[in-house]
Design an enzyme around this catalytic site. Structure first.
Site, mmCIF file in Angstrom:
data_model
loop_
_atom_site.group_PDB
_atom_site.id
_atom_site.type_symbol
_atom_site.label_atom_id
_atom_site.label_comp_id
_atom_site.label_asym_id
_atom_site.label_seq_id
_atom_site.Cartn_x
_atom_site.Cartn_y
_atom_site.Cartn_z
ATOM 1 N N HIS A 107 42.233 -73.980 -32.632
ATOM 2 C CA HIS A 107 42.995 -73.633 -33.831
ATOM 3 C C HIS A 107 42.661 -74.530 -35.023
ATOM 4 O O HIS A 107 42.339 -74.061 -36.114
ATOM 5 C CB HIS A 107 44.497 -73.768 -33.542
ATOM 6 C CG HIS A 107 44.967 -72.973 -32.367
ATOM 7 N ND1 HIS A 107 45.191 -71.625 -32.423
ATOM 8 C CD2 HIS A 107 45.285 -73.346 -31.097
ATOM 9 C CE1 HIS A 107 45.618 -71.192 -31.254
ATOM 10 N NE2 HIS A 107 45.686 -72.222 -30.425
ATOM 11 N N ASP A 108 42.816 -75.841 -34.819
ATOM 12 C CA ASP A 108 42.815 -76.752 -35.968
ATOM 13 C C ASP A 108 41.461 -76.850 -36.695
ATOM 14 O O ASP A 108 41.445 -76.946 -37.941
ATOM 15 C CB ASP A 108 43.300 -78.141 -35.523
ATOM 16 C CG ASP A 108 44.747 -78.102 -35.040
ATOM 17 O OD1 ASP A 108 45.437 -77.098 -35.320
ATOM 18 O OD2 ASP A 108 45.182 -79.065 -34.387
HETATM 19 C C1 BDR Z 1 48.762 -75.487 -32.830
HETATM 20 O O1 BDR Z 1 49.632 -76.084 -31.887
HETATM 21 C C2 BDR Z 1 49.056 -77.233 -31.340
HETATM 22 O O2 BDR Z 1 49.266 -77.305 -29.963
HETATM 23 C C3 BDR Z 1 47.601 -77.195 -31.706
HETATM 24 O O3 BDR Z 1 47.102 -78.502 -31.899
HETATM 25 C C4 BDR Z 1 47.570 -76.407 -32.972
HETATM 26 O O4 BDR Z 1 47.734 -77.217 -34.104
HETATM 27 C C5 BDR Z 1 48.442 -74.092 -32.375
HETATM 28 O O5 BDR Z 1 49.594 -73.322 -32.272
HETATM 29 CA CA CA Z 2 47.574 -79.618 -33.990
#
Ligand code: BDR
Ligand code: CA
Length: 317
Positions: free
Chosen positions: A246-247
């Site tokens: 995601h990040d």
């Molecule tokens: C987000 O939640 C966290 O667990 C991950 O690092 C990301 O930022 C995804 O939903």
């Molecule tokens: Ca995160």
């Protein structure tokens, strides 16, 4: 690792809660030539603040990122009790790789003070990239509301125009601190929401994981071990074979905007819903109000993975 090029590198403060994908976001932001990483700030989210901060230090130690200040921030959400994600990221917040004790320090300056000071001293060219709960940004806005006029852009990982991941309606980062998210979405500064609609397209396939392991240097080894742990956790907890990173998608949007397509929309954060707290209610039709944010919807997958792997390859052998 910024280099001179046609376009100046964009100055970024990465606000994070490492976390496997946060750790890779740090590496991407620090390693690519399109970004000048001016600070790493940490927040409680995936794990408690002491652990997320330690993880930032450990990752920077392995990667030789020694010139970027690391500032610890808020240790809990604005009003709600902290919820962590040990089921995905493990009890350390970064289980999997075998990481040595950190050699890089934590700054004495609080993350909120660092954000306010850096933005107010800047020429209006700082982009904030929060990839954890939005507590630090909300407190910074409260401390100095004028940062909203001086920040170039906020490109956040969080939210979803559709399904959630922590609850059916809410994405984890927004769920943990919805009051902070509401403040950030409502501050009047330019916000880009890189949410699950986009980041679910960034599943690290077996081919990607092989490319990372084949890098054959300490950073490649560390990331490969992270992906292995994260892959098993996502399979077990979410039935997802290829763990979504995601990040790093938020970092990619800043570094190479063409990789991430966005659409204007009005985004509001649900605070009161019994089943929907933390939902980012996204209206593409302009009925709820004028567009307040850009919402990321489509990822150039091949371009994204090439960017990530090529950037990781730049770290020392
Ligand atoms: C987000 O939640 C966290 O667990 C991950 O690092 C990301 O930022 C995804 O939903
Ligand atoms: Ca995160």
């Amino acid at each position: 690792m910024s280099t001179l090029g046609a376009n100046p590198a964009r100055k970024v403060i990465l606000d994070c809660d490492p976390g496997h994908d946060d750790a890779i976001a740090i590496l991407l932001a620090a390693g690519c030539s399109e970004i000048e990483l001016v600070g790493i700030t940490t927040v409680a989210g995936n794990q408690t603040l002491d652990r997320t901060t330690l993880n930032a230090q450990r990752v920077c130690t392995v990667a030789g990122i020694t010139a970027v200040p690391i500032c610890a921030g808020c240790d809990r959400p604005l009003v709600r009790p902290l919820v962590t994600a040990g089921h995905i990221h493990g009890s350390s917040g970064l289980d999997g790789p075998d990481l040595a004790a950190p050699q890089v320090p934590v700054s004495e300056e609080h993350a909120v003070d660092f954000i306010v000071r850096t933005v107010m001293e800047s020429e209006g060219d700082i982009t904030l990239v929060p990839v954890g709960p939005l507590t630090n940004l909300a407190v910074a806005l409260r401390r100095q509301p004028r940062i909203a006029e001086r920040v170039a852009e906020v490109v956040l990982m969080g939210g979803s125009a559709g399904r959630g991941n922590h609850t059916p309606a809410a994405e984890f980062n927004i769920f943990v601190d919805p009051e902070a998210a509401a403040a950030v979405f409502g501050a009047g500064w330019p916000v880009t929401m890189v949410g699950l609609d986009l980041t679910r397209q960034a599943g690290a396939t077996a081919e990607v994981r092989r490319r990372v392991r084949d890098l054959g240097h300490p950073v490649g080894q560390m990331v490969a071990d992270m992906l292995e742990f994260l892959g098993a956790a996502c399979q077990r907890e979410q039935g997802v074979a290829d763990p979504p990173l995601h990040d790093p998608c938020a970092v990619a949007r800043v570094a190479r905007p063409g990789l991430v397509e966005v659409v204007d929309a009005h985004v509001a954060v649900e605070l009161r819903g019994e089943l929907t707290a933390g939902m980012t209610v996204t209206d593409f039709r302009g009925r709820a109000g004028p567009p307040s944010s850009k919402v990321a919807l489509h990822l150039d997958r091949q371009g994204f993975w090439d960017f990530l792997v090529e950037t990781l390859a730049r770290f020392p052998r």
